[in-house]
Scaffold this motif. Sequence first.
Motif, short mmCIF file in Angstrom:
data_model
loop_
_atom_site.label_atom_id
_atom_site.label_comp_id
_atom_site.label_asym_id
_atom_site.label_seq_id
_atom_site.Cartn_x
_atom_site.Cartn_y
_atom_site.Cartn_z
N TYR A 78 0.86 -1.19 0.00
CA TYR A 78 0.00 0.00 0.00
C TYR A 78 0.89 1.24 0.00
O TYR A 78 1.92 1.28 0.68
N LEU A 79 0.47 2.24 -0.76
CA LEU A 79 1.21 3.49 -0.84
C LEU A 79 0.47 4.56 -0.05
O LEU A 79 -0.77 4.68 -0.14
N MET A 80 1.24 5.34 0.71
CA MET A 80 0.64 6.38 1.54
C MET A 80 1.55 7.60 1.54
O MET A 80 2.78 7.48 1.52
N GLY A 81 0.93 8.78 1.58
CA GLY A 81 1.68 10.03 1.69
C GLY A 81 0.91 11.04 2.53
O GLY A 81 -0.32 11.02 2.55
N GLN A 82 1.63 11.91 3.20
CA GLN A 82 1.00 12.89 4.07
C GLN A 82 1.50 14.29 3.72
O GLN A 82 2.70 14.51 3.58
N SER A 83 0.57 15.22 3.52
CA SER A 83 0.88 16.61 3.22
C SER A 83 1.73 16.69 1.94
O SER A 83 1.32 16.20 0.89
N ALA A 84 2.92 17.28 2.01
CA ALA A 84 3.77 17.34 0.82
C ALA A 84 4.14 15.95 0.34
O ALA A 84 4.29 15.71 -0.87
N GLY A 85 4.28 15.00 1.29
CA GLY A 85 4.56 13.61 0.90
C GLY A 85 3.40 12.99 0.15
O GLY A 85 3.60 12.16 -0.75
N HIS A 136 1.43 14.66 -1.85
CA HIS A 136 1.53 15.22 -3.20
C HIS A 136 2.63 14.52 -3.99
O HIS A 136 2.45 14.16 -5.16
N ILE A 137 3.78 14.28 -3.37
CA ILE A 137 4.91 13.62 -4.05
C ILE A 137 4.54 12.20 -4.43
O ILE A 137 4.81 11.74 -5.56
N LYS A 159 -1.83 -1.92 -3.98
CA LYS A 159 -3.22 -2.30 -3.72
C LYS A 159 -4.11 -1.07 -3.58
O LYS A 159 -5.21 -1.05 -4.14
N THR A 160 -3.65 -0.07 -2.85
CA THR A 160 -4.45 1.14 -2.60
C THR A 160 -3.50 2.29 -2.32
O THR A 160 -2.42 2.11 -1.75
N TYR A 161 -3.94 3.49 -2.72
CA TYR A 161 -3.18 4.69 -2.36
C TYR A 161 -3.99 5.48 -1.33
O TYR A 161 -5.17 5.77 -1.53
N PHE A 162 -3.33 5.85 -0.23
CA PHE A 162 -3.95 6.66 0.83
C PHE A 162 -3.25 8.01 0.86
O PHE A 162 -2.03 8.08 1.09
N GLY A 163 -4.01 9.07 0.64
CA GLY A 163 -3.47 10.41 0.70
C GLY A 163 -4.00 11.17 1.92
O GLY A 163 -5.22 11.28 2.09
N LEU A 164 -3.11 11.63 2.77
CA LEU A 164 -3.49 12.34 3.99
C LEU A 164 -3.12 13.82 3.86
O LEU A 164 -1.93 14.15 3.76
N SER A 165 -4.14 14.68 3.79
CA SER A 165 -3.95 16.14 3.80
C SER A 165 -2.99 16.59 2.71
O SER A 165 -2.16 17.48 2.93
N GLY A 166 -3.08 16.01 1.55
CA GLY A 166 -2.19 16.37 0.46
C GLY A 166 -2.75 17.48 -0.41
O GLY A 166 -3.95 17.79 -0.36
N GLY A 167 -1.88 18.07 -1.22
CA GLY A 167 -2.30 19.07 -2.19
C GLY A 167 -2.12 18.51 -3.58
O GLY A 167 -1.00 18.15 -3.97
N TYR A 168 -3.21 18.43 -4.35
CA TYR A 168 -3.16 17.75 -5.64
C TYR A 168 -3.43 18.68 -6.81
O TYR A 168 -3.38 18.24 -7.96
N ASN A 169 -3.69 19.96 -6.53
CA ASN A 169 -3.89 20.96 -7.59
C ASN A 169 -3.08 22.20 -7.19
O ASN A 169 -3.53 23.01 -6.38
N PHE A 212 2.96 18.74 -12.23
CA PHE A 212 2.99 18.25 -10.85
C PHE A 212 1.67 18.48 -10.14
O PHE A 212 1.64 18.59 -8.91
N SER A 213 0.58 18.53 -10.90
CA SER A 213 -0.77 18.61 -10.33
C SER A 213 -1.53 17.36 -10.72
O SER A 213 -2.14 17.31 -11.82
#
Length: 416
Positions: free
Chosen positions: A267-274, A276-277, A304-314, A345-346
């Motif tokens: 599973y892939l996960m990122g938080q905030s700037a992470g 977004h990366i 399997k799944t991507y979890f994004g926590l408080s990220g910026g995507y635009n 990068f959006s």
Amino acid sequence: MPSHILPVTNPNLHSSKQHSYLRIDPTTMPLKQDDPIASTRLVSSPFEDETIISVRPLLSRTPSFAGTTTTSSSASYQQRRRRVASENSLSSLSDESIGQRQSLAREVDRAAPETFLLTRLGLKLLRYMGVGYRWIMRFLALGCYSLMLFPGFIQVGYYYFFSGRVLRSIVYGDQPRNRLDLYLPKNTDGPKPVVAFVTGGAWIIGYKAWGSLLGQQLSERDIMVACIDYRNYPQGTMSDMVEDASEGISFVCNKVAEYGGDPNRVYLMGQSAGGHIAACALVEQAIKEAGEGGSTTWSVLQIKTYFGLSGGYNLFNLVDYFHSRGLYRSIFLSIMEGEESLRRFSPEVIVQDPNLKKAVSLLPPIVLFHGTADYSIPADSRSDSYLKKLCFAYTLSLSLSNFLIFLILFTRLAEA
């Protein structure tokens, strides 16, 4: 030693030879050692007609108390000298102390305007560099917030540095900071699900140790966690960060079995700037696999799944907001390699491109979490209408309970 012969006249003697001679014996005890006539003894001359004459010493022998008087006067003189010297010394010390205080006061008076001038110049330099008043106040607020959380930091830091279930700084690439930390579960009965976590840090202060609390909580729930480190700005720009994250994900997908992880449950996960990366790395990998060019060392099908926590995507919706919060436009655009690279990068903008439908179809399920009280990256900066078509979006109030809810939800997804 030859005798000293002095002629003397004795009126009591009536002889044809009226001259007699006085011999001074140097063996007698003199009053003064350098005066041979101070104390003498009259002896007869070796001449036949000479008569012994008793003559008293020219200077009488000094009484014994004279030495005492001299000694006492000398001692009194020495005491007076010491007293005067002591008074002079105290006077000189007092004068020196006063002089030092006056000198210190002059130095302070001289240093005060110079310090003020240097402070003003330093603040102006920080302002020209893009670090203004708001940055300084945010930094001070962050310091106070960190101070209040310091007891918790000690507990997590002790676990991070002294736990035997934390494998720190595993090398996954050739670039600087290509390292990751691996948190191992307590039980080793079979392969474990794995989370590849990319930490946040405003693209400037990201570090793999920031995920130690998440690694500790998930490893206690029998889930392996790999916290991926990457180059920060100015050591690297956005493309370097995405490249590092992609290499870290590749290492997890291809090497995690050697550490007891399950390569089929990554599973892939990122938080905030992470967040977004990680999202950029995932979309870029999907575009490569869709035949848009580029070699691949891992596949999005392994996630399997991507979890994004408080990220910026635009990023188009974030430039002005970050500028108002202290991350000035010039710095932000430098991190993102210019305004022309904002679209690249959006992830939210890229997946809406009709020419990339094939790449979008390869993406794994996406679950996004965001807090309504998040001031770092606001929840309304993303297009909910489109994201709801693409993924599961959860908008929650920012609290510890939401973090626990996320852990429970993730645990269930991992078990499935």
